[in-house]
Write a protein that holds these residues in place. Sequence first.
Motif, short mmCIF file in Angstrom:
data_model
loop_
_atom_site.label_atom_id
_atom_site.label_comp_id
_atom_site.label_asym_id
_atom_site.label_seq_id
_atom_site.Cartn_x
_atom_site.Cartn_y
_atom_site.Cartn_z
N VAL A 36 41.31 38.62 78.88
CA VAL A 36 40.37 37.52 78.76
C VAL A 36 39.05 37.95 78.12
O VAL A 36 38.40 37.18 77.41
CB VAL A 36 40.12 36.88 80.15
N GLU A 37 38.64 39.22 78.35
CA GLU A 37 37.37 39.68 77.80
C GLU A 37 37.48 40.14 76.35
O GLU A 37 36.50 40.63 75.78
CB GLU A 37 36.81 40.81 78.67
N SER A 38 38.66 40.00 75.78
CA SER A 38 38.82 40.30 74.35
C SER A 38 38.99 39.03 73.53
O SER A 38 39.15 39.11 72.30
CB SER A 38 40.04 41.22 74.14
N THR A 75 33.04 43.41 82.64
CA THR A 75 33.44 44.53 83.50
C THR A 75 33.10 45.89 82.94
O THR A 75 33.17 46.88 83.66
CB THR A 75 34.95 44.45 83.78
N SER A 76 32.76 45.98 81.66
CA SER A 76 32.45 47.28 81.07
C SER A 76 31.42 47.11 79.95
O SER A 76 31.23 46.02 79.41
CB SER A 76 33.72 47.94 80.51
N VAL A 134 36.90 34.90 87.07
CA VAL A 134 37.86 36.00 87.21
C VAL A 134 37.17 37.20 87.85
O VAL A 134 37.74 37.87 88.73
CB VAL A 134 38.46 36.37 85.85
N CYS A 135 35.95 37.47 87.44
CA CYS A 135 35.19 38.60 88.00
C CYS A 135 34.95 38.41 89.49
O CYS A 135 35.11 39.35 90.29
CB CYS A 135 33.86 38.73 87.26
N VAL A 136 34.59 37.20 89.89
CA VAL A 136 34.34 36.91 91.31
C VAL A 136 35.63 37.01 92.11
O VAL A 136 35.65 37.55 93.22
CB VAL A 136 33.71 35.51 91.46
N LYS A 154 29.56 44.88 74.68
CA LYS A 154 29.12 45.11 73.31
C LYS A 154 29.98 44.33 72.31
O LYS A 154 29.46 43.74 71.35
CB LYS A 154 29.19 46.61 72.99
N GLN A 155 31.29 44.31 72.53
CA GLN A 155 32.17 43.54 71.65
C GLN A 155 31.82 42.06 71.69
O GLN A 155 31.85 41.38 70.65
CB GLN A 155 33.62 43.76 72.06
N ALA A 156 31.50 41.57 72.87
CA ALA A 156 31.13 40.16 73.00
C ALA A 156 29.84 39.86 72.25
O ALA A 156 29.74 38.82 71.56
CB ALA A 156 30.97 39.80 74.48
N LYS A 157 28.86 40.76 72.34
CA LYS A 157 27.60 40.54 71.63
C LYS A 157 27.78 40.62 70.12
O LYS A 157 27.15 39.88 69.37
CB LYS A 157 26.57 41.58 72.09
#
Length: 312
Positions: free
Chosen positions: A122-124, A144-145, A87-89, A150-153
């Motif tokens: 998707v990143e949540s 993207t931010s 998605v980022c690409v 941080k939430q992912a980690k």
Amino acid sequence: MELNMSPKRLIQDVRTRWNSTYYMIKTLTEQKRALCAYSAEYDLPATLSAHQWGLLEKVLTALAPFEELTKEVSASSSSASDVIPIVCVLKRVLSRENEADDGIKKMKGTLLEAVNRRFRDVESEPLYTVATLLDPRYKDRYFTSVETSKQAKDALMAEVRKMEFLRTTLNSSEPAEGTSAVLEPAKKTPRVESSSQSRLESVFDEILKENTQDPVPQLATTSARIEVQTYLSEPTIQCSDNPLLYWQANKLRFPTLVSTAAKFLCAPTTSIESERLFSTASIIIDERRSRLTAEKVEMLIFLKKNLTLMLK
């Protein structure tokens, strides 16, 4: 034959398969000379102008990344970790403007808007974020931010703590092998040769270089947190490498992360593989093989899907 071109059947698009439109345009542009010659010879009532042929070629270029990435996520080796980087690409490619975009700028903008809308959350999703972090090709380089990273980690640490508790409970009588080896240098990961050069590989590498992080000091006190910090501080592996082979080579260095990676990297990106499994069953079972027992059918399907892996 007069144009020294091999015969090729034109493809008709299907409304439920977007990539059929891509293949239809591709075959049209490949047979442009033959079609123009035919229309001139037989005086067809409707033909494409030079400007329209140019627009088709630009549309083909704009849709090419979607076709390539669709094939990538449809592969049997694809996992949930591929979603966020892809998605980022896609966003990066669609947001770029150049002189060749004349005539299709609105199309690219509409596609970018659709990607943002469909994948805005998707990143949540912990499944995708944790899987991306546990893929040594991506780690935390494609978020993207800082906030989503941080939430992912945090989600990864929660999963690692759960896995550490389970390992401690199940192996309380055994020594925690690998704890003292956390800071050893990474082993070389076996590489899987890519069948074709990806046209978007440069975009993946570009994002990785932009988000390369400096090694962080070891501030953790628990073995699980040390594993996570050490793993994330190391460089990513090549996109053509196999992440599962990486974890196999580093299972002693990161014992808890290995168990967590096995849980998340096994999640497929799409339902395509399960649909292929149903298709395999429908091919094996037909009217002339109606006496096959359920046990034999299961064995045949297993061999069909796993024999190539067993022979490696």
